[in-house]
Design an enzyme around this catalytic site. Structure first.
Site, PDB file in Angstrom:
ATOM      1  N   PHE A 151       0.849  -1.040  -0.009  1.00  0.00           N
ATOM      2  CA  PHE A 151       0.005  -0.198  -0.031  1.00  0.00           C
ATOM      3  C   PHE A 151       1.032   1.252  -0.041  1.00  0.00           C
ATOM      4  CE2 PHE A 151      -4.171  -1.639   1.971  1.00  0.00           C
ATOM      5  CZ  PHE A 151      -4.560  -2.286   0.854  1.00  0.00           C
ATOM      6  N   ARG A 152       2.048   1.211   0.671  1.00  0.00           N
ATOM      7  CA  ARG A 152       2.713   2.337   1.096  1.00  0.00           C
ATOM      8  C   ARG A 152       3.917   2.670   0.320  1.00  0.00           C
ATOM      9  NH1 ARG A 152      -0.354   0.735   5.129  1.00  0.00           N
ATOM     10  NH2 ARG A 152      -1.574   2.085   6.104  1.00  0.00           N
TER      11      ARG A 152
ATOM     12  N   ILE B  82      -4.024 -10.621   2.557  1.00  0.00           N
ATOM     13  CA  ILE B  82      -5.302 -11.245   1.874  1.00  0.00           C
ATOM     14  C   ILE B  82      -5.248 -12.104   0.856  1.00  0.00           C
ATOM     15  CG2 ILE B  82      -6.807  -9.263   3.181  1.00  0.00           C
ATOM     16  CD1 ILE B  82      -6.814  -7.903   0.631  1.00  0.00           C
TER      17      ILE B  82
ATOM     18  N   HIS C 270      -6.706  -9.703   8.654  1.00  0.00           N
ATOM     19  CA  HIS C 270      -7.368  -8.759   7.841  1.00  0.00           C
ATOM     20  C   HIS C 270      -8.253  -9.683   6.657  1.00  0.00           C
ATOM     21  CE1 HIS C 270      -4.605  -5.438   8.883  1.00  0.00           C
ATOM     22  NE2 HIS C 270      -5.456  -5.403   9.721  1.00  0.00           N
TER      23      HIS C 270
ATOM     24  N   CYS D 299     -22.303 -11.826   2.166  1.00  0.00           N
ATOM     25  CA  CYS D 299     -23.478 -10.993   2.278  1.00  0.00           C
ATOM     26  C   CYS D 299     -23.462 -10.182   3.754  1.00  0.00           C
ATOM     27  CB  CYS D 299     -24.670 -11.491   1.736  1.00  0.00           C
ATOM     28  SG  CYS D 299     -26.304 -10.546   2.392  1.00  0.00           S
TER      29      CYS D 299
ATOM     30  N   SER E  19       6.339  -5.630   6.932  1.00  0.00           N
ATOM     31  CA  SER E  19       5.016  -4.750   7.275  1.00  0.00           C
ATOM     32  C   SER E  19       5.695  -3.600   7.754  1.00  0.00           C
ATOM     33  CB  SER E  19       4.481  -5.429   8.677  1.00  0.00           C
ATOM     34  OG  SER E  19       3.343  -4.667   9.096  1.00  0.00           O
ATOM     35  N   SER E  20       5.066  -2.382   7.534  1.00  0.00           N
ATOM     36  CA  SER E  20       5.476  -1.170   7.992  1.00  0.00           C
ATOM     37  C   SER E  20       5.065  -0.946   9.474  1.00  0.00           C
ATOM     38  CB  SER E  20       4.819  -0.256   7.187  1.00  0.00           C
ATOM     39  OG  SER E  20       3.361  -0.435   7.498  1.00  0.00           O
TER      40      SER E  20
ATOM     41  N   ASN F 138      12.561  -5.890   6.993  1.00  0.00           N
ATOM     42  CA  ASN F 138      11.709  -5.030   6.342  1.00  0.00           C
ATOM     43  C   ASN F 138      12.501  -4.080   5.491  1.00  0.00           C
ATOM     44  OD1 ASN F 138       8.811  -4.461   5.810  1.00  0.00           O
ATOM     45  ND2 ASN F 138       9.401  -2.343   6.516  1.00  0.00           N
TER      46      ASN F 138
HETATM   47  P1  NAD Z   1       2.321  -1.593   4.281  1.00  0.00           P
HETATM   48  O1  NAD Z   1       2.097  -1.420   2.667  1.00  0.00           O
HETATM   49  O2  NAD Z   1       1.900  -0.588   5.173  1.00  0.00           O
HETATM   50  O3  NAD Z   1       3.992  -1.700   4.238  1.00  0.00           O
HETATM   51  C1  NAD Z   1       4.446  -2.536   3.621  1.00  0.00           C
HETATM   52  C2  NAD Z   1       6.141  -2.886   3.941  1.00  0.00           C
HETATM   53  O4  NAD Z   1       6.962  -3.701   3.414  1.00  0.00           O
HETATM   54  C3  NAD Z   1       6.787  -1.321   3.865  1.00  0.00           C
HETATM   55  O5  NAD Z   1       7.425  -0.846   5.014  1.00  0.00           O
HETATM   56  C4  NAD Z   1       8.035  -1.679   2.870  1.00  0.00           C
HETATM   57  O6  NAD Z   1       9.221  -1.302   3.256  1.00  0.00           O
HETATM   58  C5  NAD Z   1       8.118  -3.031   3.166  1.00  0.00           C
HETATM   59  N1  NAD Z   1       8.534  -3.904   2.019  1.00  0.00           N
HETATM   60  C6  NAD Z   1       8.007  -3.973   0.712  1.00  0.00           C
HETATM   61  N2  NAD Z   1       8.561  -4.863  -0.237  1.00  0.00           N
HETATM   62  C7  NAD Z   1       9.300  -5.448   0.691  1.00  0.00           C
HETATM   63  C8  NAD Z   1      10.158  -6.765   0.347  1.00  0.00           C
HETATM   64  N3  NAD Z   1      10.318  -7.289  -0.946  1.00  0.00           N
HETATM   65  N4  NAD Z   1      10.776  -7.114   1.518  1.00  0.00           N
HETATM   66  C9  NAD Z   1      10.690  -6.451   2.924  1.00  0.00           C
HETATM   67  N5  NAD Z   1       9.837  -5.573   2.719  1.00  0.00           N
HETATM   68  C10 NAD Z   1       9.476  -4.920   2.038  1.00  0.00           C
HETATM   69  O7  NAD Z   1       1.917  -2.951   4.413  1.00  0.00           O
HETATM   70  P2  NAD Z   1       1.297  -3.683   5.808  1.00  0.00           P
HETATM   71  O8  NAD Z   1       2.082  -3.327   6.885  1.00  0.00           O
HETATM   72  O9  NAD Z   1       1.124  -5.039   5.620  1.00  0.00           O
HETATM   73  O10 NAD Z   1      -0.085  -2.991   6.042  1.00  0.00           O
HETATM   74  C11 NAD Z   1      -0.832  -2.675   4.877  1.00  0.00           C
HETATM   75  C12 NAD Z   1      -2.323  -3.099   5.147  1.00  0.00           C
HETATM   76  O11 NAD Z   1      -2.436  -3.672   3.540  1.00  0.00           O
HETATM   77  C13 NAD Z   1      -2.374  -4.441   5.640  1.00  0.00           C
HETATM   78  O12 NAD Z   1      -3.328  -4.423   6.406  1.00  0.00           O
HETATM   79  C14 NAD Z   1      -2.670  -5.564   4.555  1.00  0.00           C
HETATM   80  O13 NAD Z   1      -4.219  -5.970   4.956  1.00  0.00           O
HETATM   81  C15 NAD Z   1      -3.041  -4.736   3.321  1.00  0.00           C
HETATM   82  N6  NAD Z   1      -2.405  -5.324   2.126  1.00  0.00           N
HETATM   83  C16 NAD Z   1      -2.308  -6.498   1.867  1.00  0.00           C
HETATM   84  C17 NAD Z   1      -1.837  -6.977   0.631  1.00  0.00           C
HETATM   85  C18 NAD Z   1      -1.541  -8.640   0.147  1.00  0.00           C
HETATM   86  O14 NAD Z   1      -2.554  -9.153   0.763  1.00  0.00           O
HETATM   87  N7  NAD Z   1      -0.576  -8.703  -0.477  1.00  0.00           N
HETATM   88  C19 NAD Z   1      -1.048  -6.092  -0.259  1.00  0.00           C
HETATM   89  C20 NAD Z   1      -1.260  -4.610   0.052  1.00  0.00           C
HETATM   90  C21 NAD Z   1      -1.904  -4.447   1.158  1.00  0.00           C
HETATM   91 ZN    ZN Z   2     -27.774 -12.066   1.739  1.00  0.00          ZN
END
Ligand code: NAD
Ligand code: ZN
Length: 254
Positions: free
Chosen positions: A35-36, A105, A123, A131, A197-198, A222
């Site tokens: 996401f970020r 997810i 999540h 539904c 994870s951030s 990370n």
């Molecule tokens: P985030 O987007 O906030 O942070 C991702 C972190 O991962 C960053 O700090 C980044 O530096 C790091 N990163 C990116 N690529 C990397 C790699 N190859 N190796 C090591 N680090 C790496 O993600 P979050 O903390 O999981 O929180 C965001 C929310 O978004 C969660 O609640 C999640 O449910 C959802 N989400 C899920 C998915 C998925 O299911 N794949 C994708 C996007 C967002």
């Molecule tokens: Zn229904």
């Protein structure tokens, strides 16, 4: 980095009950944007459009949501586990894995072959739809077909209620059972490894914090710094696939 890999290998070898806490960064090497980061989902879409309350209140918000979700799901459905997912599967084969608490997810821990009872999806999952009125569940592929065929907003076949992917949106409460299980495992583990994870999304990020406070060692792998770096026993700022691959190779060589 060499030293950190050796240290990480020793932490894992000394541990008997490892809790993995994974985030979107774990799956970027499988082609799913986080996401970020630059190029992430929030550069393309505005997060404030996807609040649960908006989704429930407005047909227009639901339409926007399903456009984003249709594109994102297609990427997730085709994605394959990467080296880091497979390393976690190896930890289970070694008898060291207590549980995986994932914010993802994308179903990739399942695809990697970890036991379903060890995977706690705090999540939810993008692979099913439910539904909001009668709780009937649908396979995501079935709904995806309807959207692909031109439907803009799907509704329940039985009660015409609002359908939503089985994921936790902003503003939606966390699943009670999964959260309780996450904290129970955080209490019980002797090593917690954060992967990609951030650690800015709460209450999810309090799980590794709780593990550390309960006496476990804390390892964070990370790409960018996180809010728990100062508290961790070992921090490696590099890609999860590369680092986990190197750690397991090192363990094999010891
Ligand atoms: P985030 O987007 O906030 O942070 C991702 C972190 O991962 C960053 O700090 C980044 O530096 C790091 N990163 C990116 N690529 C990397 C790699 N190859 N190796 C090591 N680090 C790496 O993600 P979050 O903390 O999981 O929180 C965001 C929310 O978004 C969660 O609640 C999640 O449910 C959802 N989400 C899920 C998915 C998925 O299911 N794949 C994708 C996007 C967002
Ligand atoms: Zn229904």
């Amino acid at each position: 980095m060499e030293d950190s890999i050796t240290q990480a290998a020793h932490l894992i070898m000394d541990a008997g009950k490892i809790l993995i806490f994974s985030g979107a960064g774990l799956s970027t090497e499988s082609g799913i944007p986080d996401f970020r980061s630059p190029g992430g989902v929030w550069e393309k879409y505005d997060p404030s459009d996807f609040y649960f309350q908006k989704f429930v209140a407005s047909e227009e918000a639901r339409e926007k949501y399903w456009i984003m979700s249709t594109e994102f799901y297609a990427t997730m459905r085709d994605a394959q586990p990467n080296r880091a997912h497979l390393a976690i599967k190896e930890l289970e084969e070694m008898g060291k894995l207590l549980a995986i608490v994932t914010q993802n997810i994308d179903n990739l821990h399942h695809k990697a072959g970890n036991s379903p009872e060890k995977i706690i999806e705090i999540h939810g999952t993008a692979f099913s739809v439910y539904c909001l009125n009668c709780s009937k569940t649908y396979d995501r592929d079935e709904i995806q077909e309807r959207l692909k065929a031109g439907l803009k907003v799907p509704y329940c076949d039985d009660c015409s209620g609002i359908l939503k992917p089985s994921t936790i949106s902003f503003g939606q409460s966390m699943p009670e059972f999964e959260m309780a299980e996450s904290f129970r495992n955080a209490q019980e583990c002797d090593l917690c490894i954060v992967l990609g994870s951030s650690l800015v999304v709460y209450p999810a990020a309090s799980v590794p914090d709780h593990a550390k406070d309960s006496g476990a060692a804390l390892m964070i792998i990370n790409r960018d710094p996180t809010s728990l770096d100062t508290k961790a026993d070992l921090v490696i700022h590099d890609s999860a696939g590369k680092v986990m691959g190197a750690i397991l190779e090192h363990m094999g060589a010891l």
